[in-house]
Design an enzyme around this catalytic site. Structure first.
Site, PDB file in Angstrom:
ATOM      1  N   ILE A  12       0.844  -1.206   0.000  1.00 11.59           N
ATOM      2  CA  ILE A  12       0.000   0.000   0.000  1.00 11.59           C
ATOM      3  C   ILE A  12       0.879   1.255   0.000  1.00 11.59           C
ATOM      4  CG2 ILE A  12      -1.908   1.191   1.154  1.00 11.59           C
ATOM      5  CD1 ILE A  12      -2.574  -1.533   2.481  1.00 11.59           C
ATOM      6  N   SER A 124      -7.391  -0.937  10.332  1.00  9.16           N
ATOM      7  CA  SER A 124      -7.949  -2.061   9.593  1.00  9.16           C
ATOM      8  C   SER A 124      -9.367  -2.344  10.041  1.00  9.16           C
ATOM      9  CB  SER A 124      -7.073  -3.290   9.864  1.00  9.16           C
ATOM     10  OG  SER A 124      -7.724  -4.442   9.422  1.00  9.16           O
ATOM     11  N   TYR A 149      -1.742  -9.582  15.694  1.00 11.37           N
ATOM     12  CA  TYR A 149      -1.686  -8.561  14.639  1.00 11.37           C
ATOM     13  C   TYR A 149      -2.902  -7.634  14.740  1.00 11.37           C
ATOM     14  CZ  TYR A 149      -2.566  -6.293  10.237  1.00 11.37           C
ATOM     15  OH  TYR A 149      -2.877  -5.334   9.312  1.00 11.37           O
ATOM     16  N   LYS A 153      -3.460  -3.278  15.866  1.00 13.81           N
ATOM     17  CA  LYS A 153      -4.227  -2.203  15.213  1.00 13.81           C
ATOM     18  C   LYS A 153      -5.173  -1.548  16.227  1.00 13.81           C
ATOM     19  CE  LYS A 153      -2.451  -2.475  11.131  1.00 13.81           C
ATOM     20  NZ  LYS A 153      -1.500  -1.443  10.721  1.00 13.81           N
TER      21      LYS A 153
END
Ligand code: UDP
Length: 334
Positions: A12, A124, A149, A153
């Protein structure tokens, strides 16, 4: 005035650097090459005609981060750099908490010490878990993360909440749905290491004959065709959302110190929809078989993009077919 893009050689990040340079911004990429290749720098240069400044170091190196902020006039920071393999995060949670949160803390420290403002953070849709209602609005409650993970976030969002509140700097967290595709030039794209965990690289590698067949994880979900539903967004559309968000902060149009926006298409597609769309747009037949569900997967997630549409003035423009076509062209180049 320069824009710092951490993780700017990643999937990204690299597409965002291209869009920033197309819009006339000067970019400093910071990347430790832990999950990216230096060739991407030349590819960005080839697409835009401009070679971005590149600093190779790890954001856990606090001295280097401070030096960067002390030595440059910085107008904004787009912070992508993070470890992102869900499975690995379960095996090595400490690494994920250290990398993803340690780097954010160092960036924030350096930003605040040098009175920099304007942070765009990669969040996310995983923060929503399995949301109770579709499409998902920004007000949907955040749920317990399924992996370390995902938790990084969520915790990162909390860090932004507390610090924007205390120090009154300005930040926007973009909650990405499922980024896919590649630059239409086929010069940059996703570079999965080893066996791809995500659907689209697995699809393109199967079509290319690198993998024998795609395993469709579960056809017994409570969805129209039984396969799980996601909101797949073209990475170029996603990249453009960062430029719009950055300009919003620079032009002081934000309404609160910290804002959250869903970045998706608003359209849900099942795994079988993706396979059909891939076959339609590439005229390639895909080998696949249905297997058991993958642990930790949710049934469905697609965005309500009203806020991004009205407040940011941003909307996804590219179709699923278009994204899959670009992903395929990129695969053919590998
Ligand atoms: N998926 C699949 N086969 C694969 C990889 C993924 O069927 O080899 C499915 C997965 O179960 C999910 C969707 O494709 O329903 C998107 O998965 P991905 O890992 O790309 O993104 P996620 O939404 O899980 O982060």
């Amino acid at each position: 005035m320069k824009i710092v893009v951490t993780g700017g050689l990643g999937f990204i990040g690299s597409h965002t650097v291209v869009e920033l340079q197309n819009e006339g911004f000067k970019v400093i990429i910071v990347d430790n090459l832990s999950n990216s290749k230096i060739e991407v720098l030349n590819q960005i240069t080839s697409i835009t005609g401009i070679k971005p400044q590149f600093e190779q170091f790890d954001l856990l190196d606090k001295e280097r981060v401070n030096t960067l902020f002390n030595n440059n006039k910085i107008a904004g920071i787009i912070h992508f750099a993070a470890s992102k393999a869900v499975g690995e995060s379960v095996e090595k949670p400490l690494l994920y908490y250290q990398n993803n949160l340690g780097s954010l803390l160092n960036v924030l420290d350096a930003m605040l010490a040098t009175k920099q403002d304007h942070l765009i953070f990669s969040s996310s849709c995983t923060v929503y878990g399995q949301a109770d209602q579709m499409p998902i609005t920004e007000n949907a409650p955040r749920k317990d993360a399924e992996s370390p993970y995902g938790n990084t976030k969520k915790i990162a969002e909390d860090i932004l909440l507390d610090t924007t509140n205390a120090y009154k700097y300005n930040a926007i967290a973009l909650r990405y749905f499922n980024p896919i595709g590649a630059h239409p030039s086929a010069k940059i794209g996703e570079l999965p290491i080893g066996i791809p965990q995500n659907l689209i690289p697995y699809v393109t590698q199967t079509a290319a004959g690198i993998r024998k067949e795609l395993a469709v994880f579960g056809a017994d979900y409570p969805t129209p065709d039984g396969t799980a539903i996601r909101d797949y967004i073209h990475v170029v559309d996603l990249a453009k959302a960062h430029i719009v968000a950055l300009k919003r902060l620079i032009e002081k149009k934000n309404k609160t110190n910290l804002e959250f926006f869903n970045i998706g298409t608003g359209k849900g597609s099942s795994v079988l929809d993706v396979i059909k769309a891939f076959e339609n747009s590439t005229k390639k037949k895909l080998n696949y078989k249905i297997v058991a569900r993958r642990e930790g997967d949710i049934t469905e997630a697609y965005a309500d993009t009203t806020l991004a549409n009205t407040e940011l003035g941003w909307k996804a423009e590219k179709s699923l077919e278009n994204a899959l076509y670009d992903a395929w062209q990129w695969q053919l180049k590998q």
